[in-house]
Design a protein around this motif. Structure first.
Motif, PDB file in Angstrom:
ATOM      1  N   ILE A  18       0.842  -1.204   0.000  1.00 47.30           N
ATOM      2  CA  ILE A  18       0.000   0.000   0.000  1.00 47.30           C
ATOM      3  C   ILE A  18       0.874   1.251   0.000  1.00 47.30           C
ATOM      4  CG2 ILE A  18      -1.721   1.284   1.333  1.00 47.30           C
ATOM      5  CD1 ILE A  18      -2.919  -1.279   2.253  1.00 47.30           C
ATOM      6  N   GLU A  19       1.987   1.186   0.704  1.00 45.89           N
ATOM      7  CA  GLU A  19       2.894   2.326   0.796  1.00 45.89           C
ATOM      8  C   GLU A  19       3.287   2.846  -0.584  1.00 45.89           C
ATOM      9  OE1 GLU A  19       5.359   5.200   2.456  1.00 45.89           O
ATOM     10  OE2 GLU A  19       4.075   3.822   3.584  1.00 45.89           O
ATOM     11  N   ASP A  20       3.474   1.942  -1.551  1.00 40.14           N
ATOM     12  CA  ASP A  20       3.920   2.339  -2.890  1.00 40.14           C
ATOM     13  C   ASP A  20       2.797   2.949  -3.718  1.00 40.14           C
ATOM     14  OD1 ASP A  20       6.382   1.344  -2.185  1.00 40.14           O
ATOM     15  OD2 ASP A  20       6.017  -0.620  -3.117  1.00 40.14           O
ATOM     16  N   ASP A  32      -0.299  12.832   8.358  1.00 40.72           N
ATOM     17  CA  ASP A  32       0.140  11.708   9.186  1.00 40.72           C
ATOM     18  C   ASP A  32       1.386  12.033  10.001  1.00 40.72           C
ATOM     19  OD1 ASP A  32      -0.081   8.732   9.802  1.00 40.72           O
ATOM     20  OD2 ASP A  32       1.933   8.828   8.961  1.00 40.72           O
ATOM     21  N   ARG A  33       2.233  12.912   9.494  1.00 42.68           N
ATOM     22  CA  ARG A  33       3.464  13.249  10.211  1.00 42.68           C
ATOM     23  C   ARG A  33       3.199  13.997  11.509  1.00 42.68           C
ATOM     24  NH1 ARG A  33       6.279  16.960   7.549  1.00 42.68           N
ATOM     25  NH2 ARG A  33       4.460  17.611   6.359  1.00 42.68           N
ATOM     26  N   PHE A  34       1.984  14.582  11.641  1.00 46.13           N
ATOM     27  CA  PHE A  34       1.669  15.386  12.824  1.00 46.13           C
ATOM     28  C   PHE A  34       0.642  14.723  13.739  1.00 46.13           C
ATOM     29  CE2 PHE A  34       2.737  18.190   9.255  1.00 46.13           C
ATOM     30  CZ  PHE A  34       3.854  18.798   9.775  1.00 46.13           C
ATOM     31  N   VAL A  35       0.222  13.516  13.410  1.00 49.24           N
ATOM     32  CA  VAL A  35      -0.755  12.799  14.229  1.00 49.24           C
ATOM     33  C   VAL A  35      -0.014  11.954  15.253  1.00 49.24           C
ATOM     34  CG1 VAL A  35      -2.636  11.130  14.238  1.00 49.24           C
ATOM     35  CG2 VAL A  35      -2.456  12.791  12.371  1.00 49.24           C
ATOM     36  N   ASP A  36      -0.111  12.329  16.501  1.00 47.58           N
ATOM     37  CA  ASP A  36       0.534  11.598  17.590  1.00 47.58           C
ATOM     38  C   ASP A  36      -0.554  11.018  18.496  1.00 47.58           C
ATOM     39  OD1 ASP A  36       2.134  10.548  19.534  1.00 47.58           O
ATOM     40  OD2 ASP A  36       2.806  12.463  20.361  1.00 47.58           O
ATOM     41  N   LEU A  37      -0.766   9.725  18.378  1.00 42.21           N
ATOM     42  CA  LEU A  37      -1.804   9.049  19.164  1.00 42.21           C
ATOM     43  C   LEU A  37      -1.202   8.128  20.227  1.00 42.21           C
ATOM     44  CD1 LEU A  37      -4.269   8.086  16.265  1.00 42.21           C
ATOM     45  CD2 LEU A  37      -4.189  10.184  17.616  1.00 42.21           C
ATOM     46  N   SER A  38       0.038   8.365  20.556  1.00 41.62           N
ATOM     47  CA  SER A  38       0.699   7.487  21.528  1.00 41.62           C
ATOM     48  C   SER A  38       0.107   7.586  22.928  1.00 41.62           C
ATOM     49  CB  SER A  38       2.192   7.818  21.585  1.00 41.62           C
ATOM     50  OG  SER A  38       2.398   9.174  21.965  1.00 41.62           O
ATOM     51  N   SER A  39      -0.552   8.703  23.236  1.00 45.31           N
ATOM     52  CA  SER A  39      -1.105   8.886  24.587  1.00 45.31           C
ATOM     53  C   SER A  39      -2.549   8.428  24.713  1.00 45.31           C
ATOM     54  CB  SER A  39      -1.008  10.356  24.988  1.00 45.31           C
ATOM     55  OG  SER A  39      -1.762  11.172  24.095  1.00 45.31           O
ATOM     56  N   ILE A  40      -3.137   7.943  23.617  1.00 46.44           N
ATOM     57  CA  ILE A  40      -4.560   7.590  23.660  1.00 46.44           C
ATOM     58  C   ILE A  40      -4.799   6.333  24.498  1.00 46.44           C
ATOM     59  CG2 ILE A  40      -6.428   6.659  22.232  1.00 46.44           C
ATOM     60  CD1 ILE A  40      -5.907   8.732  20.218  1.00 46.44           C
ATOM     61  N   VAL A  83     -13.063   3.897   3.598  1.00 47.12           N
ATOM     62  CA  VAL A  83     -11.839   3.312   4.143  1.00 47.12           C
ATOM     63  C   VAL A  83     -11.641   1.905   3.589  1.00 47.12           C
ATOM     64  CG1 VAL A  83     -10.698   2.525   6.260  1.00 47.12           C
ATOM     65  CG2 VAL A  83     -11.869   4.725   6.212  1.00 47.12           C
ATOM     66  N   HIS A  84     -12.748   1.191   3.391  1.00 47.45           N
ATOM     67  CA  HIS A  84     -12.662  -0.163   2.837  1.00 47.45           C
ATOM     68  C   HIS A  84     -12.124  -0.146   1.404  1.00 47.45           C
ATOM     69  CE1 HIS A  84     -13.694  -4.332   2.017  1.00 47.45           C
ATOM     70  NE2 HIS A  84     -14.396  -3.933   0.952  1.00 47.45           N
ATOM     71  N   LEU A  85     -12.462   0.880   0.627  1.00 50.14           N
ATOM     72  CA  LEU A  85     -12.136   0.894  -0.796  1.00 50.14           C
ATOM     73  C   LEU A  85     -10.883   1.701  -1.122  1.00 50.14           C
ATOM     74  CD1 LEU A  85     -15.738   1.450  -2.231  1.00 50.14           C
ATOM     75  CD2 LEU A  85     -14.441  -0.677  -2.225  1.00 50.14           C
ATOM     76  N   ASN A  86     -10.588   2.743  -0.343  1.00 49.90           N
ATOM     77  CA  ASN A  86      -9.529   3.680  -0.689  1.00 49.90           C
ATOM     78  C   ASN A  86      -8.198   3.253  -0.075  1.00 49.90           C
ATOM     79  OD1 ASN A  86      -7.819   6.165  -0.646  1.00 49.90           O
ATOM     80  ND2 ASN A  86      -9.666   7.084  -1.536  1.00 49.90           N
ATOM     81  N   LEU A  87      -7.175   3.092  -0.899  1.00 46.26           N
ATOM     82  CA  LEU A  87      -5.875   2.645  -0.407  1.00 46.26           C
ATOM     83  C   LEU A  87      -5.209   3.687   0.484  1.00 46.26           C
ATOM     84  CD1 LEU A  87      -4.337   0.933  -3.578  1.00 46.26           C
ATOM     85  CD2 LEU A  87      -5.382  -0.151  -1.580  1.00 46.26           C
ATOM     86  N   ALA A  88      -5.368   4.965   0.154  1.00 45.98           N
ATOM     87  CA  ALA A  88      -4.761   6.017   0.974  1.00 45.98           C
ATOM     88  C   ALA A  88      -5.385   6.048   2.364  1.00 45.98           C
ATOM     89  CB  ALA A  88      -4.919   7.372   0.285  1.00 45.98           C
ATOM     90  N   TYR A  89      -6.695   5.846   2.429  1.00 39.50           N
ATOM     91  CA  TYR A  89      -7.363   5.823   3.732  1.00 39.50           C
ATOM     92  C   TYR A  89      -6.901   4.615   4.547  1.00 39.50           C
ATOM     93  CZ  TYR A  89     -10.530   9.163   1.450  1.00 39.50           C
ATOM     94  OH  TYR A  89     -11.045  10.231   0.776  1.00 39.50           O
ATOM     95  N   ARG A  90      -6.750   3.475   3.880  1.00 40.74           N
ATOM     96  CA  ARG A  90      -6.265   2.273   4.581  1.00 40.74           C
ATOM     97  C   ARG A  90      -4.840   2.501   5.106  1.00 40.74           C
ATOM     98  NH1 ARG A  90      -8.187  -2.854   4.587  1.00 40.74           N
ATOM     99  NH2 ARG A  90     -10.262  -3.182   3.686  1.00 40.74           N
ATOM    100  N   TRP A  91      -4.030   3.119   4.274  1.00 42.35           N
ATOM    101  CA  TRP A  91      -2.649   3.384   4.705  1.00 42.35           C
ATOM    102  C   TRP A  91      -2.624   4.286   5.943  1.00 42.35           C
ATOM    103  CZ3 TRP A  91      -0.232   8.128   4.993  1.00 42.35           C
ATOM    104  CH2 TRP A  91       1.150   8.102   5.242  1.00 42.35           C
ATOM    105  N   PHE A  92      -3.428   5.351   5.945  1.00 43.61           N
ATOM    106  CA  PHE A  92      -3.459   6.278   7.071  1.00 43.61           C
ATOM    107  C   PHE A  92      -3.978   5.590   8.329  1.00 43.61           C
ATOM    108  CE2 PHE A  92      -5.519   9.545   9.672  1.00 43.61           C
ATOM    109  CZ  PHE A  92      -4.499  10.475   9.807  1.00 43.61           C
ATOM    110  N   CYS A  93      -4.938   4.673   8.174  1.00 45.55           N
ATOM    111  CA  CYS A  93      -5.529   3.969   9.319  1.00 45.55           C
ATOM    112  C   CYS A  93      -4.731   2.736   9.736  1.00 45.55           C
ATOM    113  CB  CYS A  93      -6.965   3.559   9.001  1.00 45.55           C
ATOM    114  SG  CYS A  93      -8.077   4.953   8.744  1.00 45.55           S
ATOM    115  N   ARG A  94      -3.595   2.496   9.090  1.00 41.79           N
ATOM    116  CA  ARG A  94      -2.735   1.359   9.402  1.00 41.79           C
ATOM    117  C   ARG A  94      -3.448   0.028   9.172  1.00 41.79           C
ATOM    118  NH1 ARG A  94      -0.336   5.577   9.357  1.00 41.79           N
ATOM    119  NH2 ARG A  94       1.225   6.263  10.885  1.00 41.79           N
TER     120      ARG A  94
END
Length: 462
Positions: A18-20, A32-40, A83-94
């Motif tokens: 998906i990354e490619d 994505d570079r500014f999303v920090d969810l480590s404290s959730i 999210v199910h269909l879009n590769l970029a959305y899947r990539w962002f959602c891991r």
């Protein structure tokens, strides 16, 4: 020459990443570079049971919500499909290609439960603001505040006039969630206690929403989203949901200023707002906290008949008196009263009067008080703060501030036109607060992505 017919051919094995397939210039890559969810997860740990089946990762739910609000996908059902269909959305959602997408009902279950109990969305918003501060986008010197109407998920056909509305007839146990939230905020300064004036109509489905005709058109039910922004880069430092009336909106600014002071230690040098925030108590509150009010003053002391107004009289604070253009003094009290009932009333308004004999013999009586025996002037409790605001309005900095105030309005236009938040989807004060927090978080993330775009990878030479 006509080429061969294209037909789908199945293969036993695929080598796929998906990354490619996510473009480097895609908005979600920058965000994505500014999303920090480590404290959730630590923030939510105490709100999960130690037994039972493993739950869906809350980070996945938050990432999906961010996709929806950043890209204007208002429906959670549609969000799951995208999210199910879009590769970029899947990539962002891991999510990998084979990973299932959560059901849309999972969002409602978590939102009404642990997300609100833990105030997770407020925590997410403040984490984004902290990132903006760390990246130097917030100086904390100049703040601007304003409110905008967002239409509620309610209509007049399902409402009751104020003379027929009776809260005592509501059974909280059997009432819908939005009605129970309405009962909970009856004493809240941002909702039920904001004003003693009852709305003309009350919605059955969302009674906390305000019936308003503030847009000079057909009236509708609405909530107000209140923004407090730093004018350097238009970063939203706080957001609050209130009823759509002036008292609630003005009170929210005080609450937001106190909150950013406690959380981020931000104390602005000035606050910029429109005339709705120019009341005496609000200006006095700002001046007491050493915040310069770059706000037009609500002033009804002017006269339209050509006679002298209060501004034509000179105020003498050392003698507690006004002096007219003829040199005569207007005083509040001309002797000391032993009876306290005849002294100051303590209502925050003082009246200064001239002597009747002086006014009758004054050559300028026709220009001062032609229809009265003597001239009187009313002075409010916060008149000193009002004068501070009037003096600021004469400076060049004030002219600059009035231009900067438009940055708040531009954020509201972006909120409604680009993010699609012209009408709320969730009901009740909590639902409005959730949507406003997520939308403000998305706007800050988009701001970070715009100012600090993702670095572009150079193409390999053939």
């Amino acid at each position: 020459m006509l080429g061969p017919k294209q037909e789908a051919q199945s293969a036993l094995f695929y080598e796929f990443s998906i990354e490619d397939h996510v473009p480097q210039e895609h908005l979600l890559r920058s965000i994505d570079r500014f999303v920090d969810l480590s404290s959730i997860r630590p923030h939510l740990a105490e709100f999960y049971s130690h037994t039972g089946r493993p739950s869906i990762d809350p980070e996945l739910l938050i990432r999906m919500l961010l996709v929806g609000y950043c890209l204007g996908i208002r429906s959670e059902r549609r969000l799951c499909e995208e999210v199910h269909l879009n590769l970029a959305y899947r990539w962002f959602c891991r999510l990998d290609l084979a990973d299932p997408v959560p059901n849309h009902s999972t969002f409602s279950k978590n939102r009404h439960g642990r997300f609100r109990e833990s105030d997770l969305l407020r925590h997410l918003f403040e984490t984004t603001v902290a990132r903006c501060i760390a990246d130097g986008l917030v100086s904390g010197q100049r703040f601007a505040a304003d409110a905008s109407l967002i239409e509620a998920d309610a209509n007049k056909q399902n409402s009751t006039p104020k003379e027929d509305w009776d809260t005592s007839a509501i059974t909280p146990q059997d009432a819908p969630r939005a009605v129970r939230e309405y009962l909970d905020v009856l004493d809240d300064a941002a909702f039920g206690a904001a004003s003693e004036v009852e709305p003309k109509f009350t919605s059955h489905s969302d009674p906390a929403s305000q019936w308003t005709a503030a847009r000079k058109g057909p009236a509708f039910f609405a909530y107000s989203t209140n923004y407090l922004i730093d004018t350097d880069h238009s970063v939203i430092v706080d957001v609050e949901a209130t009823r759509s009336i002036r008292q609630a909106e003005v009170g929210s600014v005080r609450k937001m200023l106190d909150r950013v002071k406690d959380i981020f230690d931000l104390h602005p040098e000035r606050i910029i707002a429109d005339t709705a925030y120019g009341s005496g108590p609000m200006l006095g509150w700002l001046v007491d906290r050493k915040i310069a009010p770059h706000i037009p003053v609500i002033d009804k002391a002017g006269r339209t008949d050509g006679t002298w107004s209060r501004a034509d009289f000179e105020w003498g604070p050392e003698n507690d008196q006004y002096v007219c253009l003829e040199g005569q003094s207007l005083k509040q009290f001309r002797r000391n009263y032993s009876d306290p009932n005849r002294g100051p009333d303590g209502k925050g308004v003082a009246k200064y009067r001239a002597l009747k004999l002086m006014c009758q013999a004054c050559p300028s009586k026709a220009k001062c008080c032609p229809n009265a025996d003597f001239r009187s002037i009313t002075r409010e409790e916060h008149e000193d703060a009002r004068q501070v605001a009037r003096d600021i309005a004469k400076t060049k900095q004030y002219v600059i501030s009035m231009r900067l105030r438009k940055k708040v309005e531009m954020l509201f236009a972006h909120l409604k036109r680009i993010l699609g938040l012209g009408r709320l989807r969730l009901r009740g004060p909590c639902g409005a607060n959730d949507e406003f927090l997520l939308a403000a978080t998305a706007q800050n993330l988009r701001k970070l992505a715009k100012i600090f775009p993702a670095p572009q990878q150079t193409r390999k030479a053939l």
